[in-house]
Design an enzyme around this catalytic site. Structure first.
Site, short mmCIF file in Angstrom:
data_model
loop_
_atom_site.label_atom_id
_atom_site.label_comp_id
_atom_site.label_asym_id
_atom_site.label_seq_id
_atom_site.Cartn_x
_atom_site.Cartn_y
_atom_site.Cartn_z
N TRP A 50 0.18 -3.62 -8.61
CA TRP A 50 -1.00 -3.26 -7.81
C TRP A 50 -2.20 -3.10 -8.73
O TRP A 50 -2.26 -2.14 -9.52
CB TRP A 50 -0.75 -1.95 -7.05
CG TRP A 50 0.38 -2.08 -6.09
CD1 TRP A 50 0.31 -2.53 -4.80
CD2 TRP A 50 1.76 -1.75 -6.33
NE1 TRP A 50 1.55 -2.51 -4.22
CE2 TRP A 50 2.46 -2.03 -5.13
CE3 TRP A 50 2.47 -1.25 -7.42
CZ2 TRP A 50 3.83 -1.84 -5.01
CZ3 TRP A 50 3.83 -1.06 -7.30
CH2 TRP A 50 4.50 -1.35 -6.10
N HIS A 109 -1.83 0.74 -1.43
CA HIS A 109 -0.95 0.43 -0.31
C HIS A 109 -0.84 1.67 0.57
O HIS A 109 -1.35 2.74 0.21
CB HIS A 109 0.44 -0.05 -0.78
CG HIS A 109 1.11 0.83 -1.80
ND1 HIS A 109 2.33 0.55 -2.35
CD2 HIS A 109 0.72 2.02 -2.37
CE1 HIS A 109 2.68 1.49 -3.21
NE2 HIS A 109 1.73 2.38 -3.24
N ARG A 119 -7.64 -3.21 -3.59
CA ARG A 119 -7.09 -3.81 -4.81
C ARG A 119 -8.23 -4.34 -5.67
O ARG A 119 -9.22 -4.88 -5.15
CB ARG A 119 -6.16 -4.98 -4.46
CG ARG A 119 -4.99 -4.63 -3.55
CD ARG A 119 -3.74 -4.18 -4.29
NE ARG A 119 -2.73 -3.70 -3.36
CZ ARG A 119 -1.72 -4.43 -2.89
NH1 ARG A 119 -1.58 -5.69 -3.29
NH2 ARG A 119 -0.85 -3.91 -2.05
N GLN A 151 -3.07 -2.49 5.88
CA GLN A 151 -1.61 -2.54 5.89
C GLN A 151 -1.12 -1.67 7.04
O GLN A 151 -1.83 -0.79 7.51
CB GLN A 151 -1.03 -1.98 4.58
CG GLN A 151 -1.11 -2.95 3.41
CD GLN A 151 -0.26 -2.52 2.23
OE1 GLN A 151 0.11 -1.34 2.10
NE2 GLN A 151 0.03 -3.45 1.34
N VAL A 167 12.10 1.26 -3.17
CA VAL A 167 13.19 0.89 -2.26
C VAL A 167 14.35 0.30 -3.05
O VAL A 167 14.17 -0.27 -4.12
CB VAL A 167 12.73 -0.12 -1.18
CG1 VAL A 167 11.86 0.55 -0.12
CG2 VAL A 167 12.01 -1.31 -1.81
N ALA A 214 11.91 1.35 4.89
CA ALA A 214 10.45 1.34 4.90
C ALA A 214 9.98 -0.11 4.85
O ALA A 214 10.69 -0.97 4.34
CB ALA A 214 9.89 2.11 3.70
N1 PHE Z 1 3.73 -1.06 -0.39
C1 PHE Z 1 4.23 -2.39 -0.68
C2 PHE Z 1 3.07 -3.28 -1.07
O1 PHE Z 1 1.94 -2.94 -0.88
C3 PHE Z 1 4.95 -2.96 0.51
C4 PHE Z 1 6.21 -2.21 0.82
C5 PHE Z 1 6.19 -1.16 1.71
C6 PHE Z 1 7.41 -2.59 0.27
C7 PHE Z 1 7.36 -0.49 2.04
C8 PHE Z 1 8.57 -1.93 0.56
C9 PHE Z 1 8.54 -0.89 1.45
O2 PHE Z 1 3.26 -4.36 -1.59
#
Ligand code: PHE
Length: 347
Positions: free
Chosen positions: A156, A177, A203, A217, A260, A314
């Site tokens: 990120w 995010h 970003r 998002q 995750v 998630a």
């Molecule tokens: N937050 C991650 C992104 O911005 C996306 C994501 C959310 C991945 C939840 C896994 C679980 O790329």
């Protein structure tokens, strides 16, 4: 005397006929019918007549008075009507003129996709919550199993508000995010948890047809006893079908996100080339629309959930990407350029 009255009447009516405006009409009334007017003078003259002639003279005078009064009222009405007709002519409104068109606003394509996502997930029991766009490093990274100096931070490109790792201050940033809301939500609630979090993210990007520095998002989070990867796939497959129709192809592949384990990526077949490969899908035929996975035990532990008892999934998806797929938009920069020629195309 009777002759005098008839002369008076004739004179009065002649004058009346010539009057063209209300003020003159009033003068006329005072002159002939007023308390000190001509008729009153004649009435006074009755006293000089022999008593036998008086009733007849009185009757004639009354007739004349009534005739003049009636003529006066008629004239007054006629003048008013004429004035009204004149002003209507002058102030006439042309009701055949077309009205000014009223421009109707439209919902932004992002808003439309957000509403579709809500319509798919809210009936499954997800609650919509929102969180801050200015965020602590702690929620955006650390609590999501991304410690300082972890190489995964490079995933990120971050817009910092206070410098990363500066001593004595908690680093602050624009959230990259919506995942920090996973942590904020779990900190405040006991399981079971089912939320979706729409919002803006930021970003530090080189802008091109598929990268913007601000976009939306929608985060999803479900935590309870016994939640498995099958629940994740089932939920997201239903969502994809709702958004793109039953016939759309969907692909899940293993991916890496620090918060995750396992992590997956869901992709959809490229609308532009239908899978043969083009600029939009970078030649792969697939476009990634979301990242997802099972909530990492470290994240659960961090908010005080027992990872041996609770598990969850998630996901995070970008509504602009989905709008691009649905409507065949080939440049994400169009979304927030405020060009009405673009925005008006979404009914
Ligand atoms: N937050 C991650 C992104 O911005 C996306 C994501 C959310 C991945 C939840 C896994 C679980 O790329």
């Amino acid at each position: 005397m009777l002759g005098e009255i008839q002369d008076l009447k004739a004179e009065a009516l002649r004058e009346l006929a010539e009057i063209g405006q209300e003020p003159q009409l009033e003068d006329w009334r005072v002159t002939y019918l007023g308390k000190k007017g001509a008729l009153t003078r004649v009435v006074r003259g009755i006293g000089a007549l022999p008593p036998a002639d008086r009733p007849a003279a009185g009757a004639v005078i009354n007739d004349v008075k009534e005739a003049l009064q009636t003529a006066f009222e008629d004239k007054r009405l006629a003048l008013r009507e004429a004035a009204l007709r004149l002003s209507l002519q002058h102030e006439q409104i042309d009701i055949t003129l077309p009205g000014r068109p009223v421009e109707l606003g439209r919902r932004h394509p992002t808003t439309q996709i957000l509403d579709e996502i809500f319509a798919a997930l809210v009936p499954m029991g997800f609650q919509i919550v929102e969180g801050p766009e200015v965020e602590w490093d702690y929620y955006n990274f650390q609590a999501l199993n991304i410690p300082e100096d972890h190489p995964a931070r490079d995933m990120w490109d971050t817009l910092w508000i206070t410098p990363e790792g500066e001593h004595g201050r908690r680093p602050m940033l624009l959230r990259t995010h919506t995942s920090p809301m996973q942590v904020r939500t779990m900190e405040k609630t006991k399981p079971p948890v089912r939320v979706i979090v729409p919002g803006k993210v930021y970003r530090y990007e080189a802008i091109d047809p598929s990268h913007e520095s601000m976009f939306y998002q929608v985060e999803g989070l479900a935590v309870d006893e016994g939640i498995t990867l099958a629940d994740l796939k089932g939920t997201l497959y239903e969502l994809a079908k709702r958004l793109f129709g039953e016939e759309r192809r969907v692909r899940f592949r293993v991916d890496y996100f620090p918060f995750v384990e396992p992590g997956v990526e869901m992709a959809i077949d490229c609308f532009a080339c239908r899978g043969t490969g083009c600029r939009l899908c970078k030649g792969t035929g697939w476009i990634e629309i979301l990242g997802a996975g099972m909530v990492h035990p470290n994240v659960l532990r961090g908010v005080g959930y027992d990872p041996d008892r609770y598990s969850g999934f998630a996901f995070g998806l970008g509504p602009e990407r989905i709008a691009m797929l649905k409507y065949g938009i080939d440049d994400i920069r169009l979304f927030y350029a405020n060009d009405l020629r673009f925005l008006r195309q979404f009914p």
